[in-house]
Design a protein around this motif. Structure first.
Motif, short mmCIF file in Angstrom:
data_model
loop_
_atom_site.label_atom_id
_atom_site.label_comp_id
_atom_site.label_asym_id
_atom_site.label_seq_id
_atom_site.Cartn_x
_atom_site.Cartn_y
_atom_site.Cartn_z
N LYS A 129 47.49 53.91 21.70
CA LYS A 129 48.28 54.58 22.74
C LYS A 129 49.35 53.67 23.33
N ASN A 130 49.07 52.37 23.40
CA ASN A 130 50.05 51.40 23.88
C ASN A 130 50.38 50.46 22.73
N VAL A 131 51.65 50.39 22.39
CA VAL A 131 52.09 49.56 21.27
C VAL A 131 53.00 48.46 21.82
N THR A 132 52.72 47.22 21.43
CA THR A 132 53.50 46.10 21.92
C THR A 132 54.53 45.69 20.87
N SER A 133 55.77 45.56 21.32
CA SER A 133 56.88 45.20 20.43
C SER A 133 56.84 43.72 20.08
N SER A 134 57.78 43.33 19.22
CA SER A 134 57.90 41.93 18.81
C SER A 134 58.03 40.98 19.99
N PHE A 135 58.72 41.41 21.03
CA PHE A 135 58.99 40.49 22.13
C PHE A 135 58.24 40.87 23.40
N GLY A 136 57.10 41.53 23.22
CA GLY A 136 56.18 41.76 24.33
C GLY A 136 56.43 42.96 25.19
N VAL A 137 57.33 43.87 24.78
CA VAL A 137 57.54 45.09 25.54
C VAL A 137 56.50 46.11 25.10
N GLU A 138 55.72 46.60 26.05
CA GLU A 138 54.69 47.58 25.72
C GLU A 138 55.23 48.99 25.92
N VAL A 139 55.02 49.83 24.93
CA VAL A 139 55.46 51.23 24.99
C VAL A 139 54.24 52.13 24.88
N PHE A 180 58.53 42.27 13.28
CA PHE A 180 58.35 40.87 12.91
C PHE A 180 56.94 40.60 12.41
N ALA A 181 56.84 39.88 11.30
CA ALA A 181 55.54 39.47 10.78
C ALA A 181 54.79 38.64 11.81
N GLU A 182 55.53 37.80 12.54
CA GLU A 182 54.90 36.91 13.53
C GLU A 182 54.17 37.69 14.62
N GLY A 202 54.33 45.24 16.77
CA GLY A 202 55.35 44.24 16.47
C GLY A 202 56.69 44.84 16.11
N PHE A 203 56.91 46.14 16.43
CA PHE A 203 58.20 46.77 16.16
C PHE A 203 59.30 46.10 16.97
N GLU A 204 60.53 46.25 16.53
CA GLU A 204 61.66 45.66 17.25
C GLU A 204 62.29 46.70 18.16
N THR A 205 62.39 46.38 19.46
CA THR A 205 62.86 47.36 20.44
C THR A 205 64.28 47.84 20.17
N MET A 206 65.16 46.96 19.70
CA MET A 206 66.54 47.34 19.42
C MET A 206 66.61 48.36 18.27
N GLU A 207 65.62 48.38 17.43
CA GLU A 207 65.58 49.30 16.31
C GLU A 207 64.89 50.61 16.67
N PRO A 219 63.51 64.25 6.04
CA PRO A 219 64.26 62.99 6.19
C PRO A 219 63.40 61.87 6.78
N ILE A 220 63.61 60.68 6.22
CA ILE A 220 62.96 59.46 6.71
C ILE A 220 64.06 58.43 6.91
N ALA A 221 64.14 57.87 8.11
CA ALA A 221 65.12 56.82 8.39
C ALA A 221 64.38 55.54 8.74
N SER A 222 64.78 54.43 8.13
CA SER A 222 64.18 53.15 8.47
C SER A 222 65.27 52.15 8.83
N VAL A 223 64.90 51.21 9.65
CA VAL A 223 65.81 50.15 10.05
C VAL A 223 65.22 48.83 9.60
N CYS A 224 66.06 47.99 9.01
CA CYS A 224 65.70 46.63 8.63
C CYS A 224 64.44 46.63 7.77
N VAL A 225 63.42 45.87 8.12
CA VAL A 225 62.23 45.79 7.29
C VAL A 225 61.34 47.03 7.40
N GLY A 226 61.75 48.03 8.16
CA GLY A 226 61.08 49.32 8.13
C GLY A 226 61.12 49.92 6.74
#
Length: 194
Positions: free
Chosen positions: A45-55, A78-80, A12-17, A105-112
């Protein structure tokens, strides 16, 4: 000596982030001969983002050894779409603690930033997270004992937090500055039009 960044993708990660870390480090490597590499990882091995993009990631959690990486990047999600199921899991929280204990170093974006808070890494430290919708996520972060600062990017020691998708690139440049130099980060930033 090569610098290796672990870019961890929870379900559920966000692709823009996610993408700014790949682009910024890729630009540094390709155009400026910086010896830097991004290794993607997830619980599967395959992770699906919040909006269905599989990486398809390079490594699964079971194969991640903190000693092989110089820094960690954590996109929000996204929690959803199940983000917190993995982001709040004990194996991921322990990974955050291990990076922090090593001073890496640890960098997080938004709710990361929220798993950083839950892990205890940000307890008593300054940080930020998603600031819109009456700051409800910032209130959650504060409940973990974090000194929440309502600014786009907050750096406290080895930890970089940022407050929404728009700040992902800035967090990426901050991370690049920490693992290379502020001058290298400024050069790449200018070359990318920021």
């Amino acid at each position: 000596m090569m610098t290796n960044i672990l870019l961890f993708l929870n379900k559920g990660f966000e692709t823009m982030e996610f993408s700014p870390f790949v682009d910024i480090c890729g630009r540094a490597r390709t155009d400026y001969s910086v010896d830097i590499h991004v290794t993607t990882a997830g619980f599967t091995k395959n992770v699906t983002s919040s909006f269905g993009v599989e990486v398809k990631v390079d490594r699964v959690m079971a194969d991640v050894d903190v000693n092989n990486y110089d820094a960690l990047a954590v996109p929000g999600g996204f929690a959803e779409f199940g983000f917190y199921e993995e982001a709040y899991s004990e194996p991921f929280l322990q990974l955050l603690r291990d990076f922090d204990a090593s001073g890496k170093p640890i960098a997080s974006v938004c709710v990361g930033a929220l798993p950083l808070g839950k892990s205890g890494v940000l307890s008593g430290r300054r940080g930020t997270t998603y600031h819109l919708r009456d700051g409800y996520r910032q209130k959650e972060l504060a409940a973990f004992g974090v000194n929440v600062v309502n600014e786009p990017v907050v750096v406290d020691g080895n930890v970089i937090t940022s407050y929404c998708p728009q700040t992902a690139a800035t967090a990426g440049f901050e991370l690049l500055a920490k693992v290379t130099s502020p001058e290298t980060a400024a050069t790449v930033k200018a070359a990318m039009g920021y």
